[in-house]
Design an enzyme around this catalytic site. Structure first.
Site, PDB file in Angstrom:
ATOM      1  N   GLN A  56      53.396  18.904  -8.254  1.00 21.46           N
ATOM      2  CA  GLN A  56      52.873  19.802  -9.292  1.00 21.46           C
ATOM      3  C   GLN A  56      51.356  19.883  -9.143  1.00 21.46           C
ATOM      4  O   GLN A  56      50.650  18.902  -9.399  1.00 21.46           O
ATOM      5  CB  GLN A  56      53.241  19.235 -10.672  1.00 21.46           C
ATOM      6  CG  GLN A  56      52.724  20.008 -11.852  1.00 21.46           C
ATOM      7  CD  GLN A  56      52.607  19.119 -13.098  1.00 21.46           C
ATOM      8  OE1 GLN A  56      52.631  17.899 -12.996  1.00 21.46           O
ATOM      9  NE2 GLN A  56      52.487  19.730 -14.252  1.00 21.46           N
TER      10      GLN A  56
ATOM     11  N   SER B 207      46.226  19.978 -12.131  1.00 22.75           N
ATOM     12  CA  SER B 207      44.924  19.409 -12.516  1.00 22.75           C
ATOM     13  C   SER B 207      43.884  19.608 -11.426  1.00 22.75           C
ATOM     14  O   SER B 207      44.187  19.586 -10.229  1.00 22.75           O
ATOM     15  CB  SER B 207      45.066  17.908 -12.778  1.00 22.75           C
ATOM     16  OG  SER B 207      46.013  17.681 -13.771  1.00 22.75           O
TER      17      SER B 207
ATOM     18  N   GLU C  18      57.881  18.754 -18.550  1.00 18.08           N
ATOM     19  CA  GLU C  18      57.178  17.492 -18.298  1.00 18.08           C
ATOM     20  C   GLU C  18      57.282  16.599 -19.536  1.00 18.08           C
ATOM     21  O   GLU C  18      57.524  15.398 -19.443  1.00 18.08           O
ATOM     22  CB  GLU C  18      55.706  17.794 -17.985  1.00 18.08           C
ATOM     23  CG  GLU C  18      54.873  16.566 -17.662  1.00 18.08           C
ATOM     24  CD  GLU C  18      53.443  16.929 -17.252  1.00 18.08           C
ATOM     25  OE1 GLU C  18      52.813  17.779 -17.924  1.00 18.08           O
ATOM     26  OE2 GLU C  18      52.953  16.371 -16.268  1.00 18.08           O
TER      27      GLU C  18
HETATM   28  C1  LIG Z   1      49.123   8.626 -12.716  1.00 18.46           C
HETATM   29  C2  LIG Z   1      48.747  10.072 -12.829  1.00 18.46           C
HETATM   30  C3  LIG Z   1      49.531  11.036 -12.258  1.00 18.46           C
HETATM   31  C4  LIG Z   1      49.169  12.384 -12.353  1.00 18.46           C
HETATM   32  N1  LIG Z   1      49.948  13.325 -11.715  1.00 18.46           N
HETATM   33  C5  LIG Z   1      49.566  14.628 -11.766  1.00 18.46           C
HETATM   34  C6  LIG Z   1      50.298  15.614 -11.025  1.00 18.46           C
HETATM   35  O1  LIG Z   1      51.258  15.311 -10.324  1.00 18.46           O
HETATM   36  N2  LIG Z   1      49.879  16.900 -11.074  1.00 18.46           N
HETATM   37  C7  LIG Z   1      48.803  17.283 -11.837  1.00 18.46           C
HETATM   38  O2  LIG Z   1      48.502  18.476 -11.867  1.00 18.46           O
HETATM   39  N3  LIG Z   1      48.083  16.365 -12.538  1.00 18.46           N
HETATM   40  C8  LIG Z   1      48.436  15.052 -12.512  1.00 18.46           C
HETATM   41  N4  LIG Z   1      47.704  14.107 -13.186  1.00 18.46           N
HETATM   42  C9  LIG Z   1      46.505  14.534 -13.913  1.00 18.46           C
HETATM   43  C10 LIG Z   1      46.646  14.477 -15.429  1.00 18.46           C
HETATM   44  O3  LIG Z   1      47.476  15.513 -15.905  1.00 18.46           O
HETATM   45  C11 LIG Z   1      45.239  14.562 -15.996  1.00 18.46           C
HETATM   46  O4  LIG Z   1      44.520  13.450 -15.523  1.00 18.46           O
HETATM   47  C12 LIG Z   1      45.259  14.561 -17.506  1.00 18.46           C
HETATM   48  O5  LIG Z   1      45.804  15.760 -18.008  1.00 18.46           O
HETATM   49  C13 LIG Z   1      43.838  14.348 -18.098  1.00 18.46           C
HETATM   50  O6  LIG Z   1      42.957  15.237 -17.535  1.00 18.46           O
HETATM   51  P1  LIG Z   1      41.555  14.736 -16.906  1.00 18.46           P
HETATM   52  O7  LIG Z   1      41.821  13.632 -15.940  1.00 18.46           O
HETATM   53  O8  LIG Z   1      40.831  15.945 -16.407  1.00 18.46           O
HETATM   54  O9  LIG Z   1      40.754  14.101 -18.120  1.00 18.46           O
HETATM   55  P2  LIG Z   1      39.952  14.904 -19.232  1.00 18.46           P
HETATM   56  O10 LIG Z   1      40.784  16.008 -19.757  1.00 18.46           O
HETATM   57  O11 LIG Z   1      38.593  15.223 -18.705  1.00 18.46           O
HETATM   58  O12 LIG Z   1      39.809  13.796 -20.346  1.00 18.46           O
HETATM   59  C14 LIG Z   1      38.767  12.806 -20.337  1.00 18.46           C
HETATM   60  C15 LIG Z   1      38.830  12.041 -21.640  1.00 18.46           C
HETATM   61  O13 LIG Z   1      38.577  12.949 -22.736  1.00 18.46           O
HETATM   62  C16 LIG Z   1      39.656  12.907 -23.667  1.00 18.46           C
HETATM   63  N5  LIG Z   1      39.915  14.248 -24.203  1.00 18.46           N
HETATM   64  C17 LIG Z   1      40.043  15.415 -23.498  1.00 18.46           C
HETATM   65  N6  LIG Z   1      40.307  16.442 -24.332  1.00 18.46           N
HETATM   66  C18 LIG Z   1      40.400  15.914 -25.580  1.00 18.46           C
HETATM   67  C19 LIG Z   1      40.666  16.457 -26.857  1.00 18.46           C
HETATM   68  N7  LIG Z   1      40.907  17.746 -27.014  1.00 18.46           N
HETATM   69  N8  LIG Z   1      40.660  15.611 -27.918  1.00 18.46           N
HETATM   70  C20 LIG Z   1      40.413  14.261 -27.774  1.00 18.46           C
HETATM   71  N9  LIG Z   1      40.149  13.696 -26.568  1.00 18.46           N
HETATM   72  C21 LIG Z   1      40.147  14.504 -25.495  1.00 18.46           C
HETATM   73  C22 LIG Z   1      40.864  12.427 -22.874  1.00 18.46           C
HETATM   74  O14 LIG Z   1      41.823  11.804 -23.703  1.00 18.46           O
HETATM   75  C23 LIG Z   1      40.213  11.433 -21.904  1.00 18.46           C
HETATM   76  O15 LIG Z   1      40.038  10.180 -22.532  1.00 18.46           O
HETATM   77  C24 LIG Z   1      48.028  12.758 -13.103  1.00 18.46           C
HETATM   78  C25 LIG Z   1      47.232  11.765 -13.693  1.00 18.46           C
HETATM   79  C26 LIG Z   1      47.570  10.441 -13.541  1.00 18.46           C
HETATM   80  C27 LIG Z   1      46.665   9.406 -14.170  1.00 18.46           C
END
Ligand SMILES: Cc1cc2nc3c(=O)[nH]c(=O)nc-3n(C[C@H](O)[C@H](O)[C@H](O)COP(=O)(O)OP(=O)(O)OC[C@H]3O[C@@H](n4cnc5c(N)ncnc54)[C@H](O)[C@@H]3O)c2cc1C
Length: 418
Positions: free
Chosen positions: A130, A133, A248
């Protein structure tokens, strides 16, 4: 709530157990104390295991028969998951394909795409990932920047994805791109099926704290995708992505997941290690084990609540978010207690006899608090959807992406995925 199987469910469970016993010699099993298997080093055995299970009718339980599935219920799917865990068969290598990509192809793909992909996906002939991100868009998924530009019968894709689980072993992925930057961020997106072996696709594994590499960076440099591999209409990518995100949510938090086995491992570990600790450490470790077991019970009963919704024919809503949150909290407390029981060995990468499972588990669990919706985002969803608190401000929903509608809240964070 009735926690017992109905007679039909009990008969189904017995049939699943019988099939797993009959095929035991052909299946990969996780060793004692282990909870997962590395996809890269066991790729061939994991693909074979899924193929054997598919041929036995134990994969794609809820998929319609016309798509190669079993036409079963979500409860039956949960029973299969429980029995696979009981038999110590590792999770399916194509769990993202089955849980998210396949249902998206079924809902939005052409007949040719369904014909071409679905049966092979169920048998793990092709593994899927998928590609949503990006470095600057996770919770705020709709702010993504990977572009697809139309060129004749093809689209040309440029950009970068990150955290893509299984991309290093995947044959195909579903890819969310921006095709019209002048429209508001949710409106200018388009979804494709991408061949992960196509020229211009580069996959770089990301090494994690525990040493393994489960997810990857994926770069797209002038990758050509035929228009026939589009999923849904141009500009309708967000609607297609919502199908993926809803699936998901059900896949991660919606069906009979239980951390019973890790808790059993913890209690056995406590019996073994507690006597070796001094008095003060024993007291702290006992409390940690107690807290972990209580949290695991909370997760289990939240799971039963979801199970009851499913068995009555409903789809889990906020229960799925609550399920993921309680399960994650419990799993982390279990791992922390396991490490605490190691005493001085907790500072080592492994104990003297080479046992590193508690340190390894504690190392990868923080990722579960992030994947598929962070703990904070899940709490926002519960606040808005269950408690009826005022929603977050979403100021950029109507602004053109190219005009600055790119860096505020939305996406997974607006509750559209878990
Ligand atoms: C083990 C693992 C597997 C993954 N697999 C996939 C995959 O297969 N495909 C894919 O596309 N993605 C994947 N991801 C990515 C995952 O979907 C994102 O990491 C996740 O959605 C968070 O986005 P970010 O890392 O950009 O963090 P950010 O969105 O930048 O968040 C950073 C911090 O800010 C906080 N935050 C953000 N927005 C808000 C809000 N509105 N209110 C309060 N707090 C907030 C978050 O909780 C976090 O603590 C994976 C991630 C992990 C860790």
């Amino acid at each position: 709530m009735d926690f017992d199987d109905t007679p039909d469910e009990a008969a189904f469970r017995a049939r699943v157990r019988g099939l797993l016993d009959a095929h035991a010699a052909e299946l990969l099993h996780v060793g004692p104390g282990e909870e997962s298997i590395d996809a890269r080093s066991h790729e061939a055995e994991l693909r074979r295991t899924q193929r054997v299970l598919a041929e036995a009718g134990l994969v794609g339980i809820t998929w319609a028969r016309e798509h190669g599935g079993q036409g079963g219920t979500l409860v039956q799917q949960a029973i299969v998951a429980q029995e696979l865990a009981r038999a110590r068969v590792p999770g399916l290598i194509n769990h993202i394909g089955i849980g998210m990509c396949g249902p998206t192809v079924i809902a939005h793909g052409s007949d040719d795409q369904k014909q071409c992909y679905l049966a092979r996906l169920l048998r793990a002939d092709d593994v899927w990932c998928q590609l949503f991100s990006e470095p600057a868009s996770g919770s705020d998924l709709a702010a993504l920047r990977t572009t697809a530009v139309r060129d004749g019968d093809d689209w040309v894709v440029n950009g970068q994805k990150v955290w893509t689980t299984l991309a290093h072993v995947a044959d195909y992925g579903i890819l969310l791109t921006r095709t019209d930057p002048d429209r508001p961020k949710h409106a200018g997106l388009t979804m494709f099926v991408v061949d992960m072996h196509a020229p211009g696709v580069t996959v770089r594994p990301l090494r994690q704290l525990g040493g393994q590499a489960d997810f990857n960076e994926v770069f797209f440099d002038d990758v050509r995708i035929p228009d026939s591999e589009r999923l849904g209409e141009p500009g309708e990518g967000w609607r297609v992505a919502l199908t993926t995100l809803m699936n998901e949510r059900v896949a991660i938090g919606g069906a009979g997941t239980d951390i019973g086995q890790p808790v059993e491992n913890l209690v056995a570990h406590a019996r073994e290690r507690l006597p070796a600790l001094d008095h003060d450490r024993q007291v702290l470790a006992r409390q940690a084990v107690g807290r972990a077991v209580v949290a695991a019970l909370a997760a289990r009963y939240t799971g039963y609540r979801r199970f009851t919704v499913l068995s009555q024919g409903g789809l889990p809503g906020p229960e799925a978010s609550a399920g993921k949150l309680t399960g994650t909290i419990a799993a982390k407390l279990v791992a922390d207690a396991g490490v605490r029981l190691l005493g001085d060995d907790a500072v080592l990468a492994a104990t003297a006899d080479g046992d590193d499972r508690w340190q390894r588990t504690q190392g990868w669990l923080p990722g579960i608090s992030i994947a598929g919706g962070t703990d904070q985002v899940l709490r926002n969803i519960l606040g808005e959807r269950v408690l009826g608190l005022p929603p977050e401000p979403r100021l950029d929903k109507a602004a053109p992406f190219s005009g600055g509608g790119s860096a505020r809240l939305g996406g997974r964070a607006d509750g559209s995925g878990s």
